[in-house]
Design a protein around this motif. Structure first.
Motif, PDB file in Angstrom:
ATOM      1  N   ALA A 105      20.215  30.084  56.570  1.00  9.79           N
ATOM      2  CA  ALA A 105      20.267  31.536  56.763  1.00  9.79           C
ATOM      3  C   ALA A 105      19.905  31.934  58.188  1.00  9.79           C
ATOM      4  O   ALA A 105      20.426  32.918  58.724  1.00  9.79           O
ATOM      5  N   LEU A 106      19.038  31.163  58.830  1.00 13.69           N
ATOM      6  CA  LEU A 106      18.595  31.486  60.173  1.00 13.69           C
ATOM      7  C   LEU A 106      19.514  30.927  61.251  1.00 13.69           C
ATOM      8  O   LEU A 106      19.859  31.628  62.212  1.00 13.69           O
ATOM      9  N   MET A 107      19.962  29.677  61.091  1.00  9.81           N
ATOM     10  CA  MET A 107      20.717  28.997  62.139  1.00  9.81           C
ATOM     11  C   MET A 107      22.190  28.783  61.815  1.00  9.81           C
ATOM     12  O   MET A 107      22.939  28.342  62.686  1.00  9.81           O
ATOM     13  N   GLY A 108      22.610  29.071  60.615  1.00 10.07           N
ATOM     14  CA  GLY A 108      23.998  28.831  60.256  1.00 10.07           C
ATOM     15  C   GLY A 108      24.217  27.417  59.760  1.00 10.07           C
ATOM     16  O   GLY A 108      23.312  26.573  59.768  1.00 10.07           O
ATOM     17  N   ARG A 109      25.452  27.134  59.329  1.00  8.75           N
ATOM     18  CA  ARG A 109      25.766  25.808  58.794  1.00  8.75           C
ATOM     19  C   ARG A 109      25.652  24.734  59.870  1.00  8.75           C
ATOM     20  O   ARG A 109      24.982  23.716  59.699  1.00  8.75           O
ATOM     21  N   THR A 122      20.183  20.520  63.445  1.00  7.31           N
ATOM     22  CA  THR A 122      18.722  20.424  63.487  1.00  7.31           C
ATOM     23  C   THR A 122      18.207  19.293  62.617  1.00  7.31           C
ATOM     24  O   THR A 122      17.370  18.479  63.041  1.00  7.31           O
ATOM     25  N   PHE A 123      18.697  19.201  61.384  1.00  5.33           N
ATOM     26  CA  PHE A 123      18.232  18.139  60.489  1.00  5.33           C
ATOM     27  C   PHE A 123      18.688  16.764  60.958  1.00  5.33           C
ATOM     28  O   PHE A 123      17.981  15.774  60.747  1.00  5.33           O
ATOM     29  N   PHE A 152      28.727  20.385  51.739  1.00  7.45           N
ATOM     30  CA  PHE A 152      29.042  21.809  51.661  1.00  7.45           C
ATOM     31  C   PHE A 152      29.889  22.249  52.855  1.00  7.45           C
ATOM     32  O   PHE A 152      30.810  23.070  52.709  1.00  7.45           O
ATOM     33  N   PHE A 153      29.599  21.736  54.031  1.00  6.23           N
ATOM     34  CA  PHE A 153      30.365  22.055  55.241  1.00  6.23           C
ATOM     35  C   PHE A 153      31.838  21.690  55.047  1.00  6.23           C
ATOM     36  O   PHE A 153      32.739  22.461  55.390  1.00  6.23           O
ATOM     37  N   CYS A 154      32.092  20.505  54.497  1.00  5.21           N
ATOM     38  CA  CYS A 154      33.476  20.066  54.278  1.00  5.21           C
ATOM     39  C   CYS A 154      34.194  20.974  53.291  1.00  5.21           C
ATOM     40  O   CYS A 154      35.372  21.289  53.479  1.00  5.21           O
ATOM     41  N   ALA A 155      33.493  21.394  52.242  1.00  8.34           N
ATOM     42  CA  ALA A 155      34.128  22.271  51.252  1.00  8.34           C
ATOM     43  C   ALA A 155      34.524  23.610  51.868  1.00  8.34           C
ATOM     44  O   ALA A 155      35.477  24.247  51.403  1.00  8.34           O
ATOM     45  N   GLU A 156      33.836  24.050  52.916  1.00 11.32           N
ATOM     46  CA  GLU A 156      34.136  25.345  53.524  1.00 11.32           C
ATOM     47  C   GLU A 156      35.264  25.265  54.556  1.00 11.32           C
ATOM     48  O   GLU A 156      36.029  26.219  54.688  1.00 11.32           O
ATOM     49  N   ILE A 157      35.352  24.194  55.320  1.00 13.22           N
ATOM     50  CA  ILE A 157      36.343  24.141  56.398  1.00 13.22           C
ATOM     51  C   ILE A 157      37.640  23.484  55.976  1.00 13.22           C
ATOM     52  O   ILE A 157      38.633  23.575  56.710  1.00 13.22           O
ATOM     53  N   THR A 158      37.693  22.846  54.812  1.00 14.40           N
ATOM     54  CA  THR A 158      38.926  22.212  54.348  1.00 14.40           C
ATOM     55  C   THR A 158      39.809  23.246  53.662  1.00 14.40           C
ATOM     56  O   THR A 158      39.325  24.013  52.827  1.00 14.40           O
ATOM     57  N   PRO A 159      41.094  23.299  53.973  1.00  9.61           N
ATOM     58  CA  PRO A 159      41.981  24.288  53.332  1.00  9.61           C
ATOM     59  C   PRO A 159      42.071  24.083  51.825  1.00  9.61           C
ATOM     60  O   PRO A 159      41.867  22.982  51.313  1.00  9.61           O
ATOM     61  N   THR A 160      42.384  25.153  51.130  1.00 11.57           N
ATOM     62  CA  THR A 160      42.460  25.107  49.671  1.00 11.57           C
ATOM     63  C   THR A 160      43.475  24.102  49.181  1.00 11.57           C
ATOM     64  O   THR A 160      43.268  23.435  48.168  1.00 11.57           O
ATOM     65  N   VAL A 161      44.594  23.959  49.890  1.00 14.68           N
ATOM     66  CA  VAL A 161      45.664  23.083  49.416  1.00 14.68           C
ATOM     67  C   VAL A 161      45.254  21.619  49.417  1.00 14.68           C
ATOM     68  O   VAL A 161      45.837  20.805  48.690  1.00 14.68           O
ATOM     69  N   ILE A 162      44.242  21.229  50.213  1.00 15.58           N
ATOM     70  CA  ILE A 162      43.773  19.841  50.234  1.00 15.58           C
ATOM     71  C   ILE A 162      42.247  19.774  50.102  1.00 15.58           C
ATOM     72  O   ILE A 162      41.643  18.768  50.489  1.00 15.58           O
ATOM     73  N   ARG A 163      41.637  20.809  49.559  1.00 15.96           N
ATOM     74  CA  ARG A 163      40.173  20.822  49.482  1.00 15.96           C
ATOM     75  C   ARG A 163      39.655  19.713  48.575  1.00 15.96           C
ATOM     76  O   ARG A 163      38.605  19.114  48.858  1.00 15.96           O
ATOM     77  N   GLY A 164      40.322  19.436  47.502  1.00 16.16           N
ATOM     78  CA  GLY A 164      39.880  18.360  46.623  1.00 16.16           C
ATOM     79  C   GLY A 164      39.898  17.014  47.312  1.00 16.16           C
ATOM     80  O   GLY A 164      38.942  16.233  47.214  1.00 16.16           O
ATOM     81  N   GLY A 165      40.989  16.713  48.026  1.00 11.06           N
ATOM     82  CA  GLY A 165      41.070  15.436  48.727  1.00 11.06           C
ATOM     83  C   GLY A 165      40.077  15.329  49.863  1.00 11.06           C
ATOM     84  O   GLY A 165      39.456  14.275  50.060  1.00 11.06           O
ATOM     85  N   GLY A 166      39.900  16.410  50.630  1.00  9.56           N
ATOM     86  CA  GLY A 166      38.946  16.381  51.735  1.00  9.56           C
ATOM     87  C   GLY A 166      37.515  16.220  51.255  1.00  9.56           C
ATOM     88  O   GLY A 166      36.737  15.422  51.805  1.00  9.56           O
ATOM     89  N   LEU A 167      37.165  16.969  50.212  1.00  8.84           N
ATOM     90  CA  LEU A 167      35.819  16.842  49.659  1.00  8.84           C
ATOM     91  C   LEU A 167      35.617  15.470  49.028  1.00  8.84           C
ATOM     92  O   LEU A 167      34.522  14.899  49.082  1.00  8.84           O
ATOM     93  N   GLY A 168      36.679  14.925  48.444  1.00  7.37           N
ATOM     94  CA  GLY A 168      36.586  13.585  47.881  1.00  7.37           C
ATOM     95  C   GLY A 168      36.297  12.530  48.932  1.00  7.37           C
ATOM     96  O   GLY A 168      35.552  11.577  48.686  1.00  7.37           O
ATOM     97  N   LEU A 169      36.876  12.674  50.119  1.00  6.51           N
ATOM     98  CA  LEU A 169      36.607  11.726  51.203  1.00  6.51           C
ATOM     99  C   LEU A 169      35.139  11.765  51.613  1.00  6.51           C
ATOM    100  O   LEU A 169      34.508  10.714  51.817  1.00  6.51           O
ATOM    101  N   LEU A 223      31.180  19.658  67.973  1.00  2.00           N
ATOM    102  CA  LEU A 223      32.605  19.960  67.955  1.00  2.00           C
ATOM    103  C   LEU A 223      33.036  20.731  66.718  1.00  2.00           C
ATOM    104  O   LEU A 223      34.184  21.184  66.646  1.00  2.00           O
ATOM    105  N   LEU A 224      32.141  20.876  65.741  1.00  2.00           N
ATOM    106  CA  LEU A 224      32.519  21.519  64.485  1.00  2.00           C
ATOM    107  C   LEU A 224      32.477  23.040  64.616  1.00  2.00           C
ATOM    108  O   LEU A 224      31.686  23.588  65.389  1.00  2.00           O
ATOM    109  N   PRO A 225      33.298  23.754  63.834  1.00  6.66           N
ATOM    110  CA  PRO A 225      33.240  25.228  63.827  1.00  6.66           C
ATOM    111  C   PRO A 225      32.078  25.722  62.979  1.00  6.66           C
ATOM    112  O   PRO A 225      31.444  24.956  62.242  1.00  6.66           O
ATOM    113  N   GLU A 226      31.810  27.002  63.066  1.00  4.18           N
ATOM    114  CA  GLU A 226      30.761  27.635  62.259  1.00  4.18           C
ATOM    115  C   GLU A 226      31.426  28.460  61.156  1.00  4.18           C
ATOM    116  O   GLU A 226      32.020  29.520  61.426  1.00  4.18           O
TER     117      GLU A 226
END
Length: 639
Positions: free
Chosen positions: A417-421, A427-428, A486-503, A546-549
Motif C-alpha cells: 500500500a505504501l510502495m506499490g507492487r 524492497t523485500f 501476484f505481480f504476474c497475474a496483474e501484468i499478464t493479459p487475460t488471453v494468456i493469464r493462465g499460461g503466464g501464471l502457470g509458468l 525493468l518491470l512496470p507498476e
C-alpha cells in the motif's frame, strides 16, 4: 452564414489535417473502465464469488503441508540387533527429517568413517520398532518400514507431489486459456477427489507416490484456476486485498494442520495416515456445487470474443447487482449486440514469444519466484538446531515457519500500500539479498578477526546471528514469492493469464523442489546451493527495475495491451514533451563559429573541384549559379 455554421463539423482539424472519421472508442475491451462499472462495479455478485474462492484456500493449505505428517521422521528401537550386540534405541537412518535436518547423529566429533560405520551398524538391525513422537501414531514411513535401504522411497514420495504440481501448473494454465477457467476448476475438483481419496488406499510406497503425483497435478489446477478467477472478478482497487485474504486462509490451514493430525491419532479401525488423508481431501466435496453456482469468467469471455455467452452473463450479473439494463441499454450492451457475429478467438501462451516486452517481464518474475522459494529452504535449514531433540524440532520449526508466513502476510499489505507492487517486491528482494550475503560471509569474517581466541563465544554468536538472519531471510523470501505470483497475474493479459501464471507457479515449484533434492544428497553441496541463490537475488534486484507498476491500472486483456504495459520513464510526461518540443532555436550566428567556417570552406573547395570536372559548356551555363550558392552558404553576398 448561420446555416453554414450549423453544418460545420463538431471537431476542429488538428495539426492542419481533417480527421477521416469520428468512430467512438470501443467499450468492450475496457472491462475495468466500462464493462464492470456498467454492471454495478464490484457488486454483490462479484463479492459472493470471491468468497467462494476463499473457502477452498483453507483446504489447499491442508494438502500442501500434509507431507510434514504423512512422511514424518520416526524414532526407532532395534528389536533384534545383530549377534553379540544389545538392543539400542535411536533414530533410524533415514537421510533427513521432513524439515531438512539430518535425523541421525553420532556425535559432533565423529569422523566420516565412524559415521558410515554407525550407519552400517544401525542398518544391520534385523527388525525395527518405529514410533512417531508427534502428530500421528503411524504414517507411511512406519507402515512400510522406509528406512535404511528403502529410505530413498521417502524422498520419491516428497518429489511426487511437487513434480505433479509443476506439471499441473503448466498444463492446466494452458487449458484455462483455451477452454476457460470454470472447466479447469471443475475438472480439478473431480479428479482431486478421485486421486486424493485413492491415496489413502495405497498398498505400497510405489502406489502412494504415483497417486500423490496426480493429486499434486489436480491440486495445481485447482489453485491456479481459483487464483485467476479471483483476480479477474475484482476491480483494480480490490485485487490485492482479496488475494491476501486467500493467502491468510492458506496460512491458517498450515497452522491448523497439527491439530487435525492430532485428531486423527490412534484411530481404531484404520491407520492414522489414511484417516488424515481422507480428512484432508473430503472437504473438497463442498466444491461440487460449483458446477452450477460458479460461472465462467466474464473477462475471459469478452477477451476471447465469446460474445453470445458474454451477453447472457452480463444480463445475469446486472440482475444480481440490481442494475436495469433492459429498459435503458448501456453503450456496452449496444456494442455487444453489434459484435455477436464474430467467432471466438483463443490464444496460446506460446504467442508470448512474439512480443517484445511481455515475455521479458514474465521471465523476470519466473526467476524471482524460483529464487524466493529456493533460498527459502537455505534459510530454513540454517535456522534449525541440529542438536535439538526430534520432538522439539518438529514442533518449534514447524510453528516458526508458519508464524513467519503469517508475519509476512501481515507485513506485505502495508508495504504494498505504501510502495506499490514493484517497490514492495524490490524492497523485500534487497532484504533477502542482504540477509543471505551477511549469513554467508560477514559472520565468519567477524568471528575470525575479532574473536579468534574465544572459540566458544565465537560459535555462540555465529549461531545466534545465523538464526536471526535466517528468520529475516525466510520472512523476506516468502514475501518475494508471494508478490512475484501476484505481480504476474496483474501484468499478464487475460488471453494468456493462465499460461503466464502457470509458468511463475511452476518456477516456484522448482524452487521448492530443491529442498527434497538436498535431503536426498544428505545436504551435500548445500553451501554452493546457497551461494548460487544469493547471486540470483542480486540479479533479480537489477531486473526488477525493468518491470512496470500495475497498482491502480486496469488488467491488460489482449497481447497488445500487455505489450503496451511498460515501465514508466523517470521524467514526467510533461517534461519529456518539453524536451522533444523545444526545437525552435536561433541559429543565425552559427556561421561565426570556427567549426562552421571550416565546414563551409571545405564545401566551397569541393564545389569548385566539381565545377572544373564538368564540360566547359555546362560549366559556363551553371557555374555562375553554383558559385552564387556557395557564396550564400558562406554568408557572403554574390556579386
Amino acid at each position: 452564414m448561420a446555416a453554414g455554421r450549423q453544418e460545420a463539423p463538431d471537431h476542429q482539424p488538428e495539426n492542419g489535417f481533417t480527421p477521416l472519421d469520428h468512430t467512438p472508442p470501443r467499450l468492450l475491451p475496457k472491462i475495468d473502465a466500462s464493462v464492470l462499472p456498467s454492471l454495478g462495479g464490484f457488486g454483490k455478485h462479484q463479492k459472493q464469488l470471491v468468497v467462494l474462492t476463499w473457502i477452498p484456500a483453507l483446504f489447499i493449505g491442508f494438502s500442501q503441508f500434509s507431507d510434514y505428517f504423512l512422511l514424518a521422521q520416526p524414532n526407532g528401537t532395534c528389536v533384534h540387533p545383530p549377534a553379540n550386540d544389545s538392543s539400542w534405541t535411536g533414530a533410524p537412518p533415514l537421510l533427513a527429517a521432513p524439515g531438512g535436518t539430518p535425523a541421525f547423529h553420532l556425535g559432533s566429533n565423529e569422523t566420516g568413517e565412524s559415521y558410515s560405520g554407525g550407519m552400517a551398524m544401525l542398518c544391520a538391525c534385523k527388525e525395527w520398532k518405529l514410533e512417531l513422537l508427534t502428530g500421528l501414531s503411524q504414517n507411511v514411513v512406519t507402515k512400510w518400514n522406509l528406512v535404511c535401504d528403502s529410505a530413498w522411497k521417502v524422498h520419491i514420495a516428497k518429489f511426487s507431489l511437487l513434480v505433479g504440481s509443476i506439471f499441473g501448473y503448466l498444463v492446466m494454465g494452458v487449458m484455462a486459456d483455451w477452454f476457460g477457467r470454470q472447466p479447469v476448476l471443475i475438472l480439478s475438483v473431480l479428479f482431486m477427489l478421485v486421486f486424493g481419496l485413492s491415496v489413502s488406499f495405497s498398498v505400497n510406497a510405489t502406489m502412494f507416490s504415483t497417486l500423490r503425483f496426480f493429486e499434486g497435478f489436480c491440486l495445481a489446477g485447482l489453485t491456479l484456476s481459483l487464483y485467476v478467477l479471483r483476480i479477474e472478478l475484482c476491480l483494480p482497487d480490490w485485487r490485492f486485498s482479496m488475494t491476501m485474504v486467500a493467502s491468510f486462509l492458506m496460512v491458517a490451514g498450515q497452522l491448523l494442520m497439527p491439530g487435525v493430525a492430532a485428531l486423527c491419532r490412534n484411530w481404531p479401525d484404520r491407520d492414522d495416515w489414511q484417516v488424515l488423508q481422507i480428512v484432508i481431501i473430503s472437504p473438497f466435496v463442498l466444491m461440487l456445487p460449483y458446477v452450477w453456482i460458479f460461472p465462467e469468467s466474464l473477462r475471459w469471455l469478452l477477451a476471447t470474443q465469446h460474445y453470445r455467452r458474454s451477453k447472457v452473463m452480463m444480463l445475469r450479473i446486472a440482475k444480481k447487482n440490481q442494475v436495469d439494463m433492459t429498459t435503458e441499454p448501456s453503450g456496452v450492451l449496444i456494442e455487444l449486440e453489434q459484435e455477436l457475429h464474430k467467432k471466438p478467438q483463443r490464444t496460446c501462451i506460446v504467442k508470448m514469444m512474439s512480443t517484445r516486452n511481455l515475455w521479458k517481464n514474465i521471465v523476470v518474475l519466473c526467476v524471482n519466484s524460483l529464487t524466493g522459494y529456493g533460498i527459502h529452504h537455505c534459510f530454513s535449514r540454517s535456522m534449525m538446531d541440529p542438536e535439538a531433540r526430534l520432538t522439539a524440532m518438529c514442533h518449534t520449526d514447524y510453528y516458526t515457519m508458519a508464524g513467519i508466513a503469517l508475519a509476512t502476510c501481515l507485513a506485505v499489505c502495508p508495504a504494498v500500500a505504501l510502495m506499490g507492487r514493484r517497490g514492495g517486491l524490490l524492497t523485500f528482494m534487497i532484504i533477502t539479498a542482504l540477509a543471505s550475503l551477511l549469513q554467508l560471509g560477514l559472520l565468519n569474517l567477524i568471528g575470525k578477526y575479532s574473536l579468534r581466541h574465544d572459540t566458544v563465544l565465537r560459535d555462540t554468536l555465529n549461531r545466534k546471528f545465523s538464526v536471526a538472519f535466517s528468520i529475516i531471510g525466510m520472512f523476506s523470501s516468502h514475501a518475494v514469492s508471494t508478490l512475484s505470483i501476484f505481480f504476474c497475474a496483474e501484468i499478464t493479459p487475460t488471453v494468456i493469464r493462465g499460461g503466464g501464471l502457470g509458468l511463475v507457479l511452476a518456477s516456484a515449484g522448482f524452487g521448492m523442489l530443491t529442498a527434497p533434492i538436498m535431503e536426498l544428497h544428505n545436504q551435500k553441496g548445500y553451501f554452493l546451493h546457497h551461494v548460487i541463490f544469493a547471486c540470483c537475488t542480486l540479479l533479480c534486484i537489477i531486473c526488477l527495475l525493468l518491470l512496470p507498476e500495475p497498482r491502480g491500472q486496469p488488467l491488460p486483456e489482449s497481447l497488445a495491451d500487455g505489450e503496451s504495459f511498460t515501465r514508466q520513464t523517470l521524467l514526467r510526461p510533461g517534461e519529456q514533451h518539453l524536451l522533444l518540443a523545444k526545437t525552435d532555436r536561433d541559429y543565425s550566428r552559427v556561421h561565426d563559429t570556427p567549426i562552421h567556417l571550416t565546414a563551409t570552406g571545405s564545401a566551397t573547395v569541393a564545389a569548385a573541384t566539381a565545377l572544373a570536372a564538368v564540360p566547359a559548356s555546362y560549366a559556363l551555363a551553371t557555374g555562375g549559379e553554383l558559385l552564387d550558392n556557395c557564396a550564400v552558404a558562406n554568408g557572403v553576398k554574390a556579386s
